[in-house]
Design an enzyme around this catalytic site. Sequence first.
Site, PDB file in Angstrom:
ATOM      1  N   LYS A  22       1.004  -1.590  -0.014  1.00 22.28           N
ATOM      2  CA  LYS A  22      -0.075   0.131   0.275  1.00 22.28           C
ATOM      3  C   LYS A  22       0.866   1.161   0.121  1.00 22.28           C
ATOM      4  O   LYS A  22       0.823   1.970  -0.654  1.00 22.28           O
ATOM      5  CB  LYS A  22      -1.140  -0.333   1.351  1.00 22.28           C
ATOM      6  N   ASN A  23       2.310   1.450   1.255  1.00 15.75           N
ATOM      7  CA  ASN A  23       2.482   2.899   1.531  1.00 15.75           C
ATOM      8  C   ASN A  23       3.599   2.167  -0.222  1.00 15.75           C
ATOM      9  O   ASN A  23       3.925   3.941  -0.299  1.00 15.75           O
ATOM     10  CB  ASN A  23       3.638   2.569   2.469  1.00 15.75           C
ATOM     11  N   CYS A 116      -4.699  13.437  12.810  1.00 19.86           N
ATOM     12  CA  CYS A 116      -4.345  11.951  12.820  1.00 19.86           C
ATOM     13  C   CYS A 116      -4.296  11.363  13.608  1.00 19.86           C
ATOM     14  O   CYS A 116      -3.438  11.820  14.802  1.00 19.86           O
ATOM     15  CB  CYS A 116      -3.770  12.117  11.739  1.00 19.86           C
ATOM     16  N   ARG A 121       1.020  15.141  12.420  1.00 22.00           N
ATOM     17  CA  ARG A 121       2.068  14.665  11.147  1.00 22.00           C
ATOM     18  C   ARG A 121       2.067  16.186  10.027  1.00 22.00           C
ATOM     19  O   ARG A 121       1.445  16.330  10.083  1.00 22.00           O
ATOM     20  CB  ARG A 121       1.020  14.232  10.544  1.00 22.00           C
ATOM     21  N   ASP A 315       5.307   1.270  11.815  1.00 21.34           N
ATOM     22  CA  ASP A 315       4.036   0.489  11.418  1.00 21.34           C
ATOM     23  C   ASP A 315       3.896  -1.479  11.592  1.00 21.34           C
ATOM     24  O   ASP A 315       3.085  -1.655  11.645  1.00 21.34           O
ATOM     25  CB  ASP A 315       4.119   0.049   9.729  1.00 21.34           C
ATOM     26  N   ARG A 407      -8.188  -0.094   5.683  1.00 20.71           N
ATOM     27  CA  ARG A 407      -7.695   0.994   4.451  1.00 20.71           C
ATOM     28  C   ARG A 407      -5.696   0.008   4.521  1.00 20.71           C
ATOM     29  O   ARG A 407      -5.948   0.377   2.916  1.00 20.71           O
ATOM     30  CB  ARG A 407      -6.775   2.230   5.405  1.00 20.71           C
TER      31      ARG A 407
HETATM   32  N1  EPU Z   1       7.927  15.041  10.136  1.00 17.36           N
HETATM   33  C1  EPU Z   1       7.543  16.462   9.878  1.00 17.36           C
HETATM   34  N2  EPU Z   1       7.149  17.400   8.657  1.00 17.36           N
HETATM   35  C2  EPU Z   1       7.313  16.862   7.740  1.00 17.36           C
HETATM   36  C3  EPU Z   1       7.276  14.945   7.021  1.00 17.36           C
HETATM   37  C4  EPU Z   1       6.973  14.569   8.657  1.00 17.36           C
HETATM   38  O1  EPU Z   1       8.504  16.373  11.068  1.00 17.36           O
HETATM   39  O2  EPU Z   1       6.795  17.252   6.918  1.00 17.36           O
HETATM   40  C5  EPU Z   1       8.159  13.981  10.527  1.00 17.36           C
HETATM   41  C6  EPU Z   1       7.041  13.048  11.077  1.00 17.36           C
HETATM   42  O3  EPU Z   1       5.926  13.968  12.416  1.00 17.36           O
HETATM   43  C7  EPU Z   1       7.393  11.917  11.943  1.00 17.36           C
HETATM   44  C8  EPU Z   1       8.101  12.039  10.818  1.00 17.36           C
HETATM   45  O4  EPU Z   1       8.689  13.220  10.744  1.00 17.36           O
HETATM   46  O5  EPU Z   1       7.596  12.482  12.992  1.00 17.36           O
HETATM   47  C9  EPU Z   1       8.416  10.438   9.882  1.00 17.36           C
HETATM   48  O6  EPU Z   1       6.630  11.112   9.383  1.00 17.36           O
HETATM   49  P1  EPU Z   1       7.042  10.551   7.287  1.00 17.36           P
HETATM   50  O7  EPU Z   1       7.043  11.911   6.965  1.00 17.36           O
HETATM   51  O8  EPU Z   1       8.317   9.578   7.986  1.00 17.36           O
HETATM   52  O9  EPU Z   1       5.880  10.065   7.823  1.00 17.36           O
HETATM   53  P2  EPU Z   1       4.594   9.513   5.937  1.00 17.36           P
HETATM   54  O10 EPU Z   1       5.081  10.079   4.392  1.00 17.36           O
HETATM   55  O11 EPU Z   1       4.027  10.791   6.230  1.00 17.36           O
HETATM   56  C10 EPU Z   1       4.493   7.039   5.818  1.00 17.36           C
HETATM   57  C11 EPU Z   1       3.956   5.968   6.267  1.00 17.36           C
HETATM   58  C12 EPU Z   1       3.186   5.623   7.040  1.00 17.36           C
HETATM   59  C13 EPU Z   1       4.690   5.455   8.596  1.00 17.36           C
HETATM   60  C14 EPU Z   1       5.089   6.608   8.344  1.00 17.36           C
HETATM   61  C15 EPU Z   1       6.791   6.290   8.504  1.00 17.36           C
HETATM   62  C16 EPU Z   1       2.612   6.369   4.054  1.00 17.36           C
HETATM   63  C17 EPU Z   1       1.463   6.889   3.222  1.00 17.36           C
HETATM   64  N3  EPU Z   1       2.480   6.519   5.018  1.00 17.36           N
HETATM   65  O12 EPU Z   1       3.580   8.623   6.482  1.00 17.36           O
HETATM   66  O13 EPU Z   1       2.593   4.502   7.229  1.00 17.36           O
HETATM   67  O14 EPU Z   1       4.549   5.261   9.381  1.00 17.36           O
HETATM   68  O15 EPU Z   1       5.555   6.676   6.877  1.00 17.36           O
HETATM   69  O16 EPU Z   1       7.635   5.526   8.098  1.00 17.36           O
HETATM   70  O17 EPU Z   1       3.707   5.970   3.478  1.00 17.36           O
HETATM   71  C18 EPU Z   1       0.525   3.807   7.726  1.00 17.36           C
HETATM   72  O18 EPU Z   1       0.914   2.441   6.787  1.00 17.36           O
HETATM   73  O19 EPU Z   1       0.072   2.875   8.791  1.00 17.36           O
HETATM   74  C19 EPU Z   1       1.010   4.649   8.272  1.00 17.36           C
HETATM   75  C20 EPU Z   1       0.548   5.247   9.001  1.00 17.36           C
END
Ligand code: EPU
Length: 438
Positions: A22-23, A116, A121, A315, A407
């Site tokens: 999915k991701n 969230c 996030r 995750d 999801r």
């Molecule tokens: N963060 C920031 N600023 C940003 C973006 C992120 O401070 O602009 C922080 C976040 O708050 C968090 C950390 O950086 O503390 C990592 O967040 P990241 O941006 O890597 O998360 P994401 O890309 O939004 C993806 C996965 C998540 C998974 C995270 C971490 C997808 C669709 N989602 O989210 O998956 O937990 O990476 O590995 O790829 C799930 O599948 O259940 C899920 C939540």
Amino acid sequence: MDAFVISGGRPLEGRISVNGSKNASLPILAAALLTDEAVTLRGIPDLADIANMLRLLGELGCYCQASGDALTLRTIDSTSVHARYDIVRTMRASVCVLGPLLAMRGHARVSMPGGCAIGHRPIDLHLKGLEALGARVTLDNGDIVASVPGGRLVGAGIFLGGAYGSTVLGTANVMSAATLARGRTVIESAACEPEVVDLAKLLNAMGARISGAGSPRIVIEGVDQLGGADFEVMADRIEAGTLMGAAAITGGDLVIDNCPLDAMMGAIETLRTMGVGVEPIVASDPMRASVRVFAGSRFRPVEITTQPHPGFPTDLQAQFMALMTLADGISVVTEKIFPERFLHAPELARMGATIHRSGSTAIIAGVKRLVGAPVMASDLRASAGLVLAGLAAQGETVINRVYHLDRGYLSLERRLQELGGQIERVDDRVLAARDVAV
Ligand code: EPU
């Protein structure tokens, strides 16, 4: 709303194949916006989040045709640039369209993702990266409004690390946008997650020039245009880890096919430390291996800290916490990615687990058994943790609000039934009629 009713205590046995990730799929689908040619994608899982992304792409003029296990996307109308709140609020990953829209259309209006269940996030790093490429970004009426003066992004050196390390979708957004920028982009402190590598592979197949994906430094030489491609997405490492946890917690013995072992070393090391057998059977392609997973008698306690890849993945934290509730001693979980991601802990406690939380750390004192109880799913992975606990618990567990689970896991109850799990999907009105607490 649907609920799961689980009668625990049955070992899972047999063979199961892992679905497409999915991701990985979400930013890969968004990448179809980067070309007018057809992009054919294989192995995209048929999940609620994917349906949402396809709906969003449709609103942006990029239409999808399904044939067998392939989806073919093609952009035929480039006029719309608006990702509406209605869609973004149901799926944060909608933000993946921001980079491709800016690179291809020079404008984007994407509703700002809100709160969230797993914590704060922000998307500041996505915006910082796109601004470094020359985009102008403002906020209007809850929407991010971005445009590219001069019509084309310009390559730049970008440090993309934040307080919690790298960002997965932020890296995806900036990398995708930079493929069409003028000149070279260097992303430093890039996310090393396998899903970023998979996206880079697709983009390169479309004609991009990306090197270093999978390391903290990604270099992108911008090209004038991208073309179509035919690509199969990687297998889902989180689904694979969840199935491994299900085999272990039920005292079962599973063969898991299409397993991305090479992307799962942190999780596998943890399972082995806990005393779970993880034996590759066929691993000629380590991203699509067959592996046998079987449990010993009791689990040894373990200490984990969630970290960006290749560290232990956030995750899988909830699913592994379910295992720790039954370990022979005290386990410790420190959540370094989403410090608030513990909504499953009080629900596990309702099933007899002993968990003490202090800030971003949870201390789990293993108990001899869990007992079934009505519990509430709060987010996707927390729900998966509760399913694992329910499969191991004595008696009946009712997990409400399993739409969270849908999801990210395709027909999980049917697939677990085939392995001997006693798990049923029930409409909560039927449950109410049965006088089970909801
Ligand atoms: N963060 C920031 N600023 C940003 C973006 C992120 O401070 O602009 C922080 C976040 O708050 C968090 C950390 O950086 O503390 C990592 O967040 P990241 O941006 O890597 O998360 P994401 O890309 O939004 C993806 C996965 C998540 C998974 C995270 C971490 C997808 C669709 N989602 O989210 O998956 O937990 O990476 O590995 O790829 C799930 O599948 O259940 C899920 C939540």
